[in-house]
Scaffold this active site. Sequence first.
Site, PDB file in Angstrom:
ATOM      1  N   LYS A  22       0.718  -0.816   0.046  1.00 25.68           N
ATOM      2  CA  LYS A  22       0.025  -0.195  -0.415  1.00 25.68           C
ATOM      3  C   LYS A  22       0.820   1.419  -0.006  1.00 25.68           C
ATOM      4  O   LYS A  22       0.704   2.299  -0.855  1.00 25.68           O
ATOM      5  CB  LYS A  22      -1.168   0.001   1.115  1.00 25.68           C
ATOM      6  N   ARG A  93      -4.421  10.853   5.011  1.00 25.63           N
ATOM      7  CA  ARG A  93      -3.142  11.208   5.027  1.00 25.63           C
ATOM      8  C   ARG A  93      -2.147  11.289   4.051  1.00 25.63           C
ATOM      9  O   ARG A  93      -1.913  12.709   3.682  1.00 25.63           O
ATOM     10  CB  ARG A  93      -2.797  11.337   6.244  1.00 25.63           C
ATOM     11  N   CYS A 117      -5.111  13.344  13.842  1.00 25.00           N
ATOM     12  CA  CYS A 117      -5.373  11.695  13.547  1.00 25.00           C
ATOM     13  C   CYS A 117      -5.016  10.463  14.840  1.00 25.00           C
ATOM     14  O   CYS A 117      -4.549  11.177  15.594  1.00 25.00           O
ATOM     15  CB  CYS A 117      -3.946  11.973  12.419  1.00 25.00           C
ATOM     16  N   VAL A 330       8.514   6.395  17.228  1.00 23.66           N
ATOM     17  CA  VAL A 330       8.463   7.124  15.968  1.00 23.66           C
ATOM     18  C   VAL A 330       6.573   8.138  16.164  1.00 23.66           C
ATOM     19  O   VAL A 330       6.866   9.036  15.448  1.00 23.66           O
ATOM     20  CB  VAL A 330       7.901   6.248  14.469  1.00 23.66           C
TER      21      VAL A 330
HETATM   22  C1  UD1 Z   1       4.668   6.582   6.467  1.00 26.59           C
HETATM   23  C2  UD1 Z   1       3.954   5.979   6.624  1.00 26.59           C
HETATM   24  C3  UD1 Z   1       3.448   4.917   7.858  1.00 26.59           C
HETATM   25  C4  UD1 Z   1       4.144   4.327   8.861  1.00 26.59           C
HETATM   26  C5  UD1 Z   1       5.556   5.743   8.267  1.00 26.59           C
HETATM   27  C6  UD1 Z   1       6.451   5.757   9.564  1.00 26.59           C
HETATM   28  C7  UD1 Z   1       2.883   6.105   4.103  1.00 26.59           C
HETATM   29  C8  UD1 Z   1       1.323   6.450   3.167  1.00 26.59           C
HETATM   30  N1  UD1 Z   1       2.135   5.744   5.697  1.00 26.59           N
HETATM   31  O1  UD1 Z   1       3.900   8.199   7.266  1.00 26.59           O
HETATM   32  O2  UD1 Z   1       2.395   3.595   7.294  1.00 26.59           O
HETATM   33  O3  UD1 Z   1       3.549   4.459  10.134  1.00 26.59           O
HETATM   34  O4  UD1 Z   1       5.323   6.239   7.712  1.00 26.59           O
HETATM   35  O5  UD1 Z   1       7.318   4.543   9.449  1.00 26.59           O
HETATM   36  O6  UD1 Z   1       3.577   5.893   4.064  1.00 26.59           O
HETATM   37  N2  UD1 Z   1       6.724  13.862  11.008  1.00 26.59           N
HETATM   38  C9  UD1 Z   1       6.649  15.559  11.468  1.00 26.59           C
HETATM   39  N3  UD1 Z   1       6.628  16.422  10.200  1.00 26.59           N
HETATM   40  C10 UD1 Z   1       6.436  16.370   8.751  1.00 26.59           C
HETATM   41  C11 UD1 Z   1       6.321  14.842   8.702  1.00 26.59           C
HETATM   42  C12 UD1 Z   1       6.540  13.907   9.969  1.00 26.59           C
HETATM   43  O7  UD1 Z   1       7.277  16.220  12.478  1.00 26.59           O
HETATM   44  O8  UD1 Z   1       6.117  17.085   8.170  1.00 26.59           O
HETATM   45  C13 UD1 Z   1       7.146  13.253  12.124  1.00 26.59           C
HETATM   46  C14 UD1 Z   1       5.501  12.309  11.669  1.00 26.59           C
HETATM   47  O9  UD1 Z   1       4.803  13.242  13.260  1.00 26.59           O
HETATM   48  C15 UD1 Z   1       6.032  11.740  12.802  1.00 26.59           C
HETATM   49  C16 UD1 Z   1       7.659  11.268  12.049  1.00 26.59           C
HETATM   50  O10 UD1 Z   1       7.402  12.219  11.386  1.00 26.59           O
HETATM   51  O11 UD1 Z   1       6.116  11.247  14.387  1.00 26.59           O
HETATM   52  C17 UD1 Z   1       7.597  10.658  10.994  1.00 26.59           C
HETATM   53  O12 UD1 Z   1       6.048  10.397  10.302  1.00 26.59           O
HETATM   54  P1  UD1 Z   1       6.168  10.419   8.803  1.00 26.59           P
HETATM   55  O13 UD1 Z   1       7.789   9.159   8.432  1.00 26.59           O
HETATM   56  O14 UD1 Z   1       6.223  11.562   7.815  1.00 26.59           O
HETATM   57  O15 UD1 Z   1       4.850   9.579   8.293  1.00 26.59           O
HETATM   58  P2  UD1 Z   1       3.861   8.645   6.980  1.00 26.59           P
HETATM   59  O16 UD1 Z   1       4.741   9.495   5.716  1.00 26.59           O
HETATM   60  O17 UD1 Z   1       2.876  10.003   7.341  1.00 26.59           O
END
Ligand code: UD1
Length: 429
Positions: A22, A93, A117, A330
């Site tokens: 996915k 998201r 979320c 995470v």
């Molecule tokens: C992706 C995956 C999800 C997985 C996650 C971590 C997809 C569609 N989803 O989610 O299944 O659980 O990676 O492996 O690929 N953060 C910030 N600012 C931002 C972006 C992220 O602070 O602009 C933080 C988040 O709150 C979190 C961490 O970074 O604590 C990691 O998040 P992120 O890797 O971005 O998760 P997703 O990409 O949303």
Amino acid sequence: MDKLIATGGGPLKGRIRISGAKNAALPLMIASLLTDDTLRISNIPHLHDITTTMELLGQLGVRLQVDEKLAIETDASGVGSVRAPYDLVKTMRASILVLGPLTARFGRAEVSLPGGCAIGSRPVNLHIKGLKSMGAEIRIENGYIIADTGGSKLRGARIFMDMISVTGTENIMMAATLAEGVTTIENAAREPEVVDLADCLNAMGANISGAGSDEIMIEGVERLHGADHRVIPDRVEAGTFLVAAAISGGEIRINDVIPRHLEAVLDKLREAGCGLKSGEDWIELTTPESRLRSVNIRTAPYPAFPTDMQAQFVLLNSVADSTATVVETVFENRYMHVHELQRMGANIELDGNTAVIKGVKSLYAAPVMATDLRASACLVLAGLVARGETTIDRIYHIDRGYHCIEEKLAQLGASIRRVPGYYLERRSA
Ligand code: UD1
């Protein structure tokens, strides 16, 4: 609303095929916005999040065709809108991924902020910061992120990610393919899904190097063309079925998988006492005669132990032989499954992002509620090893990310069935 009813029983045994990932398929489909040629993506899993992405792309004006083998052909030559509306973004998201491609190709994007979320605040500041560094003007207006390049192309930039973000890295990488000059993403996510996206973009004519390391370099090109790409297997689905077999005392062979994507998970299953063999695209797991051993877990970005497998290992530890600690680094607030497992007799103490789990001999059935995607998988698995009949409510979460989970589990001998919500409501009335 449909529910799943699982009855705890014997060991899960047999073989299954793992579906396409996915988290790889979503950005790949969205990458179609970067070209007006045809992009063909095969091995697409049959999931709600895929349907949502199709709906989103359709609203933007992308024409999509799906064949009977679940390959999708996209044609973004007629895109007429750059707006990703709230009602789609709030259900998924990952919709935020259209921000980079739309801004890079059309100079403008309007993407709803995702809002709250279930697994924490999950901000998108890194996506915004990246595009700003590349010259886009960004403002927030009525709950929407409005990105505008004022008619110019995005410019290559050196971007340091304060936190490792998977979709953040993907968004910036996609935008940079059509920017002027070179973009470097430092502290980039190294997940296999990022590499899969880079492979597809390169097949479309992009010039990306370093994907899979923490520094990715993208040299912008004038235009991208069509390509034919196969989505990598879903490492989280694979890991979930391995845990299902392990806690039920069974044995399983999973096919169509890339074992090296699962190394951290396989290490922990080995530590828990399971036997593991693997080949190029398969893994076999056998379980010990005795109870599984408890294993300490600390989630972190790839290649460390994935947060998307945390709930399943909290469950494994709940029925293992001693005490283990699980630390979630995470996401904040990703322990909703703990309260439901406690209702099934699990002995878990939560302290902030740490769960201390004392294994019990058996869990007991209870009505439980799915709260997010991976938490719901953990509850389904719990139902299959608990004594009695467990009803799992709100399973739309599970349909977002697992391709026919009950059919695949039934193929392994599990006693599980889906019941339409209205039937249960009438029965209890
Ligand atoms: C992706 C995956 C999800 C997985 C996650 C971590 C997809 C569609 N989803 O989610 O299944 O659980 O990676 O492996 O690929 N953060 C910030 N600012 C931002 C972006 C992220 O602070 O602009 C933080 C988040 O709150 C979190 C961490 O970074 O604590 C990691 O998040 P992120 O890797 O971005 O998760 P997703 O990409 O949303």
